[in-house]
Structure formats: C-alpha cells, structure tokens
Scaffold this motif. Structure first.
Motif, PDB file in Angstrom:
ATOM      1  N   ASP A 196       0.838  -1.199   0.000  1.00 51.12           N
ATOM      2  CA  ASP A 196       0.000   0.000   0.000  1.00 51.12           C
ATOM      3  C   ASP A 196       0.868   1.241   0.000  1.00 51.12           C
ATOM      4  O   ASP A 196       1.883   1.295   0.693  1.00 51.12           O
ATOM      5  N   LEU A 197       0.467   2.234  -0.760  1.00 45.64           N
ATOM      6  CA  LEU A 197       1.125   3.536  -0.725  1.00 45.64           C
ATOM      7  C   LEU A 197       0.574   4.367   0.431  1.00 45.64           C
ATOM      8  O   LEU A 197       1.190   5.335   0.863  1.00 45.64           O
ATOM      9  N   ARG A 198      -0.614   3.965   0.906  1.00 45.70           N
ATOM     10  CA  ARG A 198      -1.243   4.610   2.064  1.00 45.70           C
ATOM     11  C   ARG A 198      -1.656   3.503   3.030  1.00 45.70           C
ATOM     12  O   ARG A 198      -2.827   3.120   3.070  1.00 45.70           O
ATOM     13  N   PRO A 199      -0.712   2.965   3.806  1.00 47.61           N
ATOM     14  CA  PRO A 199      -1.028   1.849   4.707  1.00 47.61           C
ATOM     15  C   PRO A 199      -2.166   2.185   5.666  1.00 47.61           C
ATOM     16  O   PRO A 199      -2.299   3.316   6.130  1.00 47.61           O
ATOM     17  N   GLY A 200      -2.997   1.173   5.909  1.00 49.31           N
ATOM     18  CA  GLY A 200      -4.091   1.337   6.859  1.00 49.31           C
ATOM     19  C   GLY A 200      -5.311   2.023   6.295  1.00 49.31           C
ATOM     20  O   GLY A 200      -6.253   2.313   7.029  1.00 49.31           O
ATOM     21  N   GLN A 201      -5.343   2.272   4.981  1.00 49.88           N
ATOM     22  CA  GLN A 201      -6.467   2.998   4.374  1.00 49.88           C
ATOM     23  C   GLN A 201      -7.462   2.079   3.663  1.00 49.88           C
ATOM     24  O   GLN A 201      -8.346   2.559   2.954  1.00 49.88           O
ATOM     25  N   GLY A 202      -7.308   0.758   3.828  1.00 47.37           N
ATOM     26  CA  GLY A 202      -8.315  -0.167   3.324  1.00 47.37           C
ATOM     27  C   GLY A 202      -8.181  -0.530   1.858  1.00 47.37           C
ATOM     28  O   GLY A 202      -7.166  -0.249   1.206  1.00 47.37           O
ATOM     29  N   PRO A 203      -9.228  -1.176   1.311  1.00 44.97           N
ATOM     30  CA  PRO A 203      -9.195  -1.698  -0.055  1.00 44.97           C
ATOM     31  C   PRO A 203      -8.914  -0.669  -1.138  1.00 44.97           C
ATOM     32  O   PRO A 203      -8.238  -0.972  -2.122  1.00 44.97           O
ATOM     33  N   LEU A 204      -9.428   0.551  -0.981  1.00 45.26           N
ATOM     34  CA  LEU A 204      -9.179   1.569  -2.008  1.00 45.26           C
ATOM     35  C   LEU A 204      -7.685   1.875  -2.119  1.00 45.26           C
ATOM     36  O   LEU A 204      -7.181   2.127  -3.218  1.00 45.26           O
ATOM     37  N   ALA A 205      -6.979   1.825  -1.004  1.00 43.66           N
ATOM     38  CA  ALA A 205      -5.532   2.058  -1.040  1.00 43.66           C
ATOM     39  C   ALA A 205      -4.840   0.930  -1.796  1.00 43.66           C
ATOM     40  O   ALA A 205      -3.875   1.168  -2.537  1.00 43.66           O
TER      41      ALA A 205
ATOM     42  N   LEU B  55      -8.866   5.490 -11.352  1.00 41.00           N
ATOM     43  CA  LEU B  55      -7.757   5.991 -10.532  1.00 41.00           C
ATOM     44  C   LEU B  55      -7.983   7.412 -10.024  1.00 41.00           C
ATOM     45  O   LEU B  55      -7.805   7.684  -8.830  1.00 41.00           O
ATOM     46  N   GLY B  56      -8.369   8.321 -10.904  1.00 36.03           N
ATOM     47  CA  GLY B  56      -8.605   9.703 -10.468  1.00 36.03           C
ATOM     48  C   GLY B  56      -9.664   9.792  -9.380  1.00 36.03           C
ATOM     49  O   GLY B  56      -9.416  10.362  -8.305  1.00 36.03           O
ATOM     50  N   PRO B  57     -10.862   9.218  -9.618  1.00 36.44           N
ATOM     51  CA  PRO B  57     -11.898   9.271  -8.587  1.00 36.44           C
ATOM     52  C   PRO B  57     -11.497   8.586  -7.274  1.00 36.44           C
ATOM     53  O   PRO B  57     -11.813   9.082  -6.197  1.00 36.44           O
ATOM     54  N   LEU B  58     -10.771   7.476  -7.369  1.00 37.88           N
ATOM     55  CA  LEU B  58     -10.436   6.786  -6.118  1.00 37.88           C
ATOM     56  C   LEU B  58      -9.371   7.558  -5.338  1.00 37.88           C
ATOM     57  O   LEU B  58      -9.412   7.613  -4.102  1.00 37.88           O
ATOM     58  N   THR B  59      -8.436   8.196  -6.047  1.00 39.12           N
ATOM     59  CA  THR B  59      -7.452   9.043  -5.367  1.00 39.12           C
ATOM     60  C   THR B  59      -8.161  10.206  -4.681  1.00 39.12           C
ATOM     61  O   THR B  59      -7.832  10.563  -3.545  1.00 39.12           O
ATOM     62  N   GLY B  60      -9.170  10.746  -5.364  1.00 40.02           N
ATOM     63  CA  GLY B  60      -9.971  11.812  -4.760  1.00 40.02           C
ATOM     64  C   GLY B  60     -10.662  11.351  -3.485  1.00 40.02           C
ATOM     65  O   GLY B  60     -10.673  12.070  -2.479  1.00 40.02           O
TER      66      GLY B  60
ATOM     67  N   ARG C 109     -12.335   9.400   2.405  1.00 43.06           N
ATOM     68  CA  ARG C 109     -13.472   8.503   2.134  1.00 43.06           C
ATOM     69  C   ARG C 109     -12.905   7.157   1.699  1.00 43.06           C
ATOM     70  O   ARG C 109     -12.495   6.990   0.557  1.00 43.06           O
ATOM     71  N   ARG C 110     -12.873   6.194   2.617  1.00 38.12           N
ATOM     72  CA  ARG C 110     -12.198   4.924   2.374  1.00 38.12           C
ATOM     73  C   ARG C 110     -13.122   3.816   1.886  1.00 38.12           C
ATOM     74  O   ARG C 110     -12.651   2.774   1.446  1.00 38.12           O
ATOM     75  N   ALA C 111     -14.418   4.005   1.959  1.00 37.30           N
ATOM     76  CA  ALA C 111     -15.357   2.956   1.548  1.00 37.30           C
ATOM     77  C   ALA C 111     -15.370   2.810   0.030  1.00 37.30           C
ATOM     78  O   ALA C 111     -15.401   3.809  -0.695  1.00 37.30           O
ATOM     79  N   VAL C 112     -15.339   1.568  -0.437  1.00 38.32           N
ATOM     80  CA  VAL C 112     -15.351   1.333  -1.883  1.00 38.32           C
ATOM     81  C   VAL C 112     -16.629   1.887  -2.509  1.00 38.32           C
ATOM     82  O   VAL C 112     -16.618   2.349  -3.647  1.00 38.32           O
ATOM     83  N   MET C 113     -17.713   1.882  -1.771  1.00 36.96           N
ATOM     84  CA  MET C 113     -18.967   2.417  -2.307  1.00 36.96           C
ATOM     85  C   MET C 113     -18.844   3.911  -2.625  1.00 36.96           C
ATOM     86  O   MET C 113     -19.521   4.405  -3.524  1.00 36.96           O
TER      87      MET C 113
END
Length: 195
Positions: free
Chosen positions: A64-73, A136-141, A147-151
């Motif tokens: 992960d590039l952002r450890p602890g941030q869940g599936p989106l990370a 990628l753009g929206p998920l980085t946003g 906002r860590r939830a995949v939804m």
C-alpha cells in the motif's frame, strides 16, 4: 480488455479472526493459496496487496502507498505500481470464490469503469469485482478526502451492476461468503469437509 491483473486483498489487522486470514488452512490449501491458484489462469499476473513489504515472501506483493487505508488504497497501489489497464480485486476472506465467477464478471464487464455484482437484497460485492484504470482519479480523490469505503468510489464512476439474477448458475451465498470470525472459519472448514 488490455493488460488485466488480479489483486488479492490480504486483509487488514484481522481483529475479529485474531490471526492472519490469508494463512488459514482450508482443505489442502490456505485461503491465499486457494484464491491464487484459482485466479492465476485468468489474469496476466496475480498480486497480493499488503500493508507492508515482505509479509508474504515468495509472492508478488503490492505494498500500500497509504497503509491502513483499506481496499481503495490497495486498488490505488495496483494502478500506480503496475501498467495494468484493469484490476480484478478479490478479498482473501472469500475462500469459496470460484474462478468461473471471476471469469463471468470479466465477460460481462462491458465498457464501464467498474463491474460489480449486486445481490438480490441490494448489497454490492465490491471486493470481488473489476476496476478499470479510469477509476484511478476518482479513487485518489476519495482517499484524499478520507473517504475509504469502496462504495464512495462506485458513486463516482460508471459502474456496470451485475445483478444476482443474471448469475443463476452460481451459488453466490457460498462463493461470496466472507469468513471473518473464528466461528465462521470453523463452519467453513466443516462445509469444505462435507464437499
């Protein structure tokens, strides 16, 4: 579909299970081995998303590039660390997930940014789903905004919803069974032994 990889989300702290779910044995393989074996024939490469490098020696790890941030990370790291055009995410705690179901998601993905199974009760299954690089753009946003939830991501992209009714040949109750606790694991072992 272009260069498509699978990324197995190895789980966070596994606090409800009390130990690393990826290494739990089921039949002759661990949870991680089962998914890796099943997905390898379908994808260009299979990676394991990890919170820190060296967690699973001998595996293709994606830290992960952002450890602890869940599936989106994990999904962000997959796109930023590889040239993949599409990523199939699979949670390691879905030990009965069938390769044929993953193949069906790929087949039905269409042109959207993502393809996610939606159950009859309306529940989405975003951790056994396909995501294209256009996410990628929206998920980085989402991550930048905390906002860590995949939804949260799925609300921002063009998602192809694959209804349970479109998958009558699959036992989704079993295949998408999320094994999270010791009690659920013991039940999964019993189910596996019953065949």
């Amino acid at each position: 579909m272009g260069h498509t990889i699978a990324v197995i989300l190895s789980g966070g702290r596994s606090s409800r299970m009390g130990r690393d779910k990826a290494g739990l044995p089921l039949g002759r393989e661990t949870f991680l081995d089962r998914l890796t074996t099943g997905l390898t024939p379908l994808f260009d490469r299979v990676y394991v998303s990890v919170d820190r490098p060296g967690r699973y020696p001998g595996r293709r790890e994606l830290p992960d590039l952002r450890p602890g941030q869940g599936p989106l990370a994990g999904l962000e790291a997959a796109f930023r660390s590889t040239a993949a055009e599409a990523v199939f995410l699979a949670a390691v705690d879905l030990p009965f997930a069938a390769p044929a179901l993953a193949a069906k998601v790929l087949e039905r993905a269409g042109e959207g940014d993502a393809c996610v199974i939606r159950r009859r009760d309306g529940k989405a299954e975003p951790l056994f789903a396909l995501y294209r690089r256009s996410c990628l753009g929206p998920l980085t946003g989402c991550l930048d905004q905390g906002r860590r939830a995949v939804m949260a991501l799925l609300d921002r992209v063009d998602c192809r919803w694959l209804a349970e009714e479109e998958l009558p040949e699959f036992d989704l109750e079993r295949m998408l069974w999320n094994v999270n606790t010791g009690q659920e694991y013991r039940r999964a072992v019993a189910v596996e032994e019953e065949g």
